[in-house]
Scaffold this motif. Structure first.
Motif, short mmCIF file in Angstrom:
data_model
loop_
_atom_site.label_atom_id
_atom_site.label_comp_id
_atom_site.label_asym_id
_atom_site.label_seq_id
_atom_site.Cartn_x
_atom_site.Cartn_y
_atom_site.Cartn_z
N VAL A 105 0.81 -1.02 -0.02
CA VAL A 105 -0.11 -0.04 0.03
C VAL A 105 0.85 1.16 0.14
O VAL A 105 0.48 2.38 -0.73
CB VAL A 105 -0.96 0.06 1.29
CG1 VAL A 105 -1.66 1.31 1.36
CG2 VAL A 105 -1.93 -1.23 1.09
N ARG A 106 1.93 1.18 0.83
CA ARG A 106 2.67 2.41 1.16
C ARG A 106 3.55 2.67 -0.58
O ARG A 106 3.63 3.82 -0.85
CB ARG A 106 3.95 2.17 1.79
CG ARG A 106 3.21 1.99 3.19
CD ARG A 106 4.54 1.53 4.11
NE ARG A 106 4.09 1.33 5.49
CZ ARG A 106 4.02 2.01 6.67
NH1 ARG A 106 4.43 3.45 6.60
NH2 ARG A 106 3.24 1.39 7.75
N ILE A 107 3.86 1.64 -1.24
CA ILE A 107 4.51 1.77 -2.49
C ILE A 107 3.32 2.36 -3.42
O ILE A 107 3.72 3.20 -4.37
CB ILE A 107 4.99 0.37 -3.09
CG1 ILE A 107 6.29 -0.01 -2.40
CG2 ILE A 107 5.36 0.56 -4.44
CD1 ILE A 107 6.73 -1.43 -2.38
N LEU A 108 2.28 1.95 -3.49
CA LEU A 108 1.15 2.39 -4.36
C LEU A 108 0.73 3.88 -4.13
O LEU A 108 0.70 4.50 -5.04
CB LEU A 108 -0.20 1.52 -4.13
CG LEU A 108 -0.18 0.20 -4.66
CD1 LEU A 108 -1.48 -0.64 -4.36
CD2 LEU A 108 0.08 0.31 -6.27
N LEU A 109 1.06 4.15 -2.91
CA LEU A 109 0.83 5.62 -2.50
C LEU A 109 1.90 6.38 -3.18
O LEU A 109 1.53 7.58 -3.57
CB LEU A 109 0.51 5.81 -1.01
CG LEU A 109 -0.67 5.23 -0.30
CD1 LEU A 109 -0.82 5.19 0.99
CD2 LEU A 109 -1.99 5.90 -1.20
N ALA A 110 3.03 5.94 -2.82
CA ALA A 110 4.21 6.55 -3.34
C ALA A 110 4.26 6.91 -4.81
O ALA A 110 5.00 7.94 -5.25
CB ALA A 110 5.51 5.83 -2.80
N LEU A 111 3.59 6.22 -5.41
CA LEU A 111 3.49 6.18 -6.98
C LEU A 111 2.50 7.09 -7.58
O LEU A 111 2.16 7.17 -8.73
CB LEU A 111 3.33 4.90 -7.53
CG LEU A 111 4.64 3.96 -7.48
CD1 LEU A 111 4.42 2.45 -8.19
CD2 LEU A 111 5.62 4.75 -8.52
N SER A 112 1.66 7.43 -6.34
CA SER A 112 0.53 8.50 -7.15
C SER A 112 1.11 9.65 -7.79
O SER A 112 2.05 10.20 -7.13
CB SER A 112 -0.19 8.86 -5.67
OG SER A 112 -0.78 7.86 -5.24
N GLY A 113 0.48 10.01 -8.64
CA GLY A 113 1.04 11.13 -9.89
C GLY A 113 1.73 10.79 -10.75
O GLY A 113 1.28 9.72 -11.28
N ARG A 114 2.66 11.35 -11.57
CA ARG A 114 3.41 11.16 -12.65
C ARG A 114 4.25 9.85 -12.28
O ARG A 114 4.68 9.53 -11.34
CB ARG A 114 4.60 12.37 -13.10
CG ARG A 114 5.37 12.43 -11.85
CD ARG A 114 6.50 13.43 -12.57
NE ARG A 114 7.53 13.80 -11.52
CZ ARG A 114 8.55 13.00 -11.37
NH1 ARG A 114 8.84 11.95 -12.04
NH2 ARG A 114 9.39 13.30 -10.37
N PRO A 115 4.53 8.93 -13.52
CA PRO A 115 5.53 7.96 -13.62
C PRO A 115 6.58 8.42 -13.03
O PRO A 115 7.20 9.59 -13.08
CB PRO A 115 5.55 7.50 -14.82
CG PRO A 115 4.26 7.76 -15.50
CD PRO A 115 4.07 9.34 -15.04
N GLN A 116 7.52 7.38 -12.22
CA GLN A 116 8.72 7.83 -11.34
C GLN A 116 9.94 6.92 -11.64
O GLN A 116 9.47 5.68 -12.07
CB GLN A 116 8.67 7.87 -10.26
CG GLN A 116 7.75 9.10 -9.62
CD GLN A 116 7.38 8.73 -8.25
OE1 GLN A 116 8.41 8.72 -7.22
NE2 GLN A 116 6.43 8.63 -7.67
N ARG A 117 11.20 7.22 -12.04
CA ARG A 117 12.26 6.43 -12.14
C ARG A 117 12.37 5.44 -10.99
O ARG A 117 12.15 5.84 -9.72
CB ARG A 117 13.43 6.98 -12.43
CG ARG A 117 13.49 7.72 -13.87
CD ARG A 117 14.98 8.59 -13.80
NE ARG A 117 14.82 9.38 -15.22
CZ ARG A 117 15.84 8.90 -16.16
NH1 ARG A 117 16.62 7.82 -16.09
NH2 ARG A 117 16.00 9.65 -17.34
N TYR A 118 13.17 4.46 -10.89
CA TYR A 118 13.26 3.79 -9.68
C TYR A 118 14.14 4.46 -8.75
O TYR A 118 13.83 4.28 -7.56
CB TYR A 118 14.24 2.50 -10.16
CG TYR A 118 14.53 1.41 -8.76
CD1 TYR A 118 13.47 0.57 -8.71
CD2 TYR A 118 15.41 1.45 -8.20
CE1 TYR A 118 13.64 -0.33 -7.71
CE2 TYR A 118 15.68 0.75 -7.22
CZ TYR A 118 14.84 -0.37 -6.77
OH TYR A 118 15.39 -1.26 -5.70
N SER A 119 14.90 5.31 -9.07
CA SER A 119 15.55 5.87 -8.02
C SER A 119 15.04 6.98 -7.41
O SER A 119 15.21 7.25 -6.22
CB SER A 119 17.13 6.78 -8.81
OG SER A 119 16.46 7.85 -9.92
N GLU A 120 13.86 7.41 -7.89
CA GLU A 120 13.24 8.48 -7.29
C GLU A 120 12.10 7.76 -6.26
O GLU A 120 11.97 8.22 -4.98
CB GLU A 120 12.33 9.11 -8.52
CG GLU A 120 12.87 10.22 -9.45
CD GLU A 120 11.78 10.65 -10.15
OE1 GLU A 120 11.46 11.79 -10.21
OE2 GLU A 120 11.39 10.02 -11.20
#
Length: 280
Positions: A31-46
């Motif tokens: 769930v934390r990862i899904l929330l962290a990905l909210s918004g624009r796509p991100q690189r792995y490092s981000e």
């Protein structure tokens, strides 16, 4: 999970779908990862920078599992530019989370240190993914009341009584099921009955239906299934360390300001659920 004697032909499929959804999001950090990905796509490092408390080896495995589950999309723009973002299905699933928070705030015991919204979600998901929990809760919702023998026949046909009592005892300890004692029948507690909005919404999502269909669910419907507010999750550059959240004060308006997302980072050891599980 077999559910013989239940009045709805699609009950087995419904339980399997909801169990599968819960299995996608319940594993630790998902769930934390899904929330962290909210918004624009991100690189792995981000993503890694935003979740510095999660080892890279675990983050890589979690992202791959979420991609396999169809909730995260990996896009290779070129050999050196890869991004991760929500699929449309994940975007549609996220509004279920405030419904879980609302249920947790109303029905889970609060420990000495008030839990943040994300911790309440994780603890709630743990309760709902106990072995055979969904089938037992469905059976009791339909029958209103049933003996252990009847539940064994419905949920675990051919397995005898020994298989149904451990999950039943756990659901009683968790506060989702109640009984008057040995030899008496079982029924849903107030907390168990109140799961209608959560289960109905998860079922609607799993079937590809709008959340408004939760109120029409043949088992869990006919409750106040108000859709979750849109725009409740923000996308700051970094997940800040959460400040304590006073229990009982998360509202849709705070979700709209990103309160749920702002508590995605862990803050020290997690307290166990208070004795007695959910409030009666």
């Amino acid at each position: 999970m077999a559910t013989h004697d239940l009045p709805h032909d699609t009950t087995d499929t419904d339980i399997a779908r909801v169990t599968e959804v819960l299995g996608m999001i319940t594993p630790r950090w998902n769930v934390r990862i899904l929330l962290a990905l909210s918004g624009r796509p991100q690189r792995y490092s981000e993503i890694a920078d935003n979740m510095s408390w999660l080892p890279n080896s675990q983050l890589h495995l979690k992202l791959r599992a979420l991609c396999d589950a169809g909730l995260v999309e990996r896009t290779a723009h070129n050999s050196r530019h890869v991004t991760y973002g929500h699929t449309d299905r994940a975007k549609a699933l996220l509004p279920v989370l405030p419904l879980i928070v609302t249920w947790a705030e109303e029905h889970l015991e609060q420990p000495d240190r008030p839990l943040s919204a994300i911790e309440q979600i994780e603890d709630s998901l743990t309760l709902l993914t106990r072995r055979h929990a969904a089938a037992i809760l469905w059976a009791l919702k339909i029958r209103q009341e049933a003996s252990g023998r009847a539940l064994a026949r419905i949920v675990l046909p051919g397995s005898g009584l020994s298989g149904v009592y451990p999950p039943l005892r756990q659901l009683v300890a968790d506060g989702l099921v109640c009984t008057d004692g040995p030899g008496h029948s079982y029924r849903l507690s107030r907390a168990g009955n109140a799961l209608g909005t959560v289960f109905g919404t998860l079922s609607a999502w799993a079937a590809g239906q709008p959340f408004s269909q939760a109120a029409a669910h043949p088992v869990w419907g006919h409750q106040d299934a108000t859709p979750a507010p849109t725009g409740w999750v923000s996308n700051p550059a970094r997940i800040p360390a959460p400040a304590p959240v006073k229990a009982g004060h998360s509202t849709p308006s705070t979700w709209a300001r990103g309160e749920l997302f702002s508590h995605a980072a862990p803050v020290g050891p997690r307290p166990a659920l208070a004795a007695g599980g959910p409030r009666r």
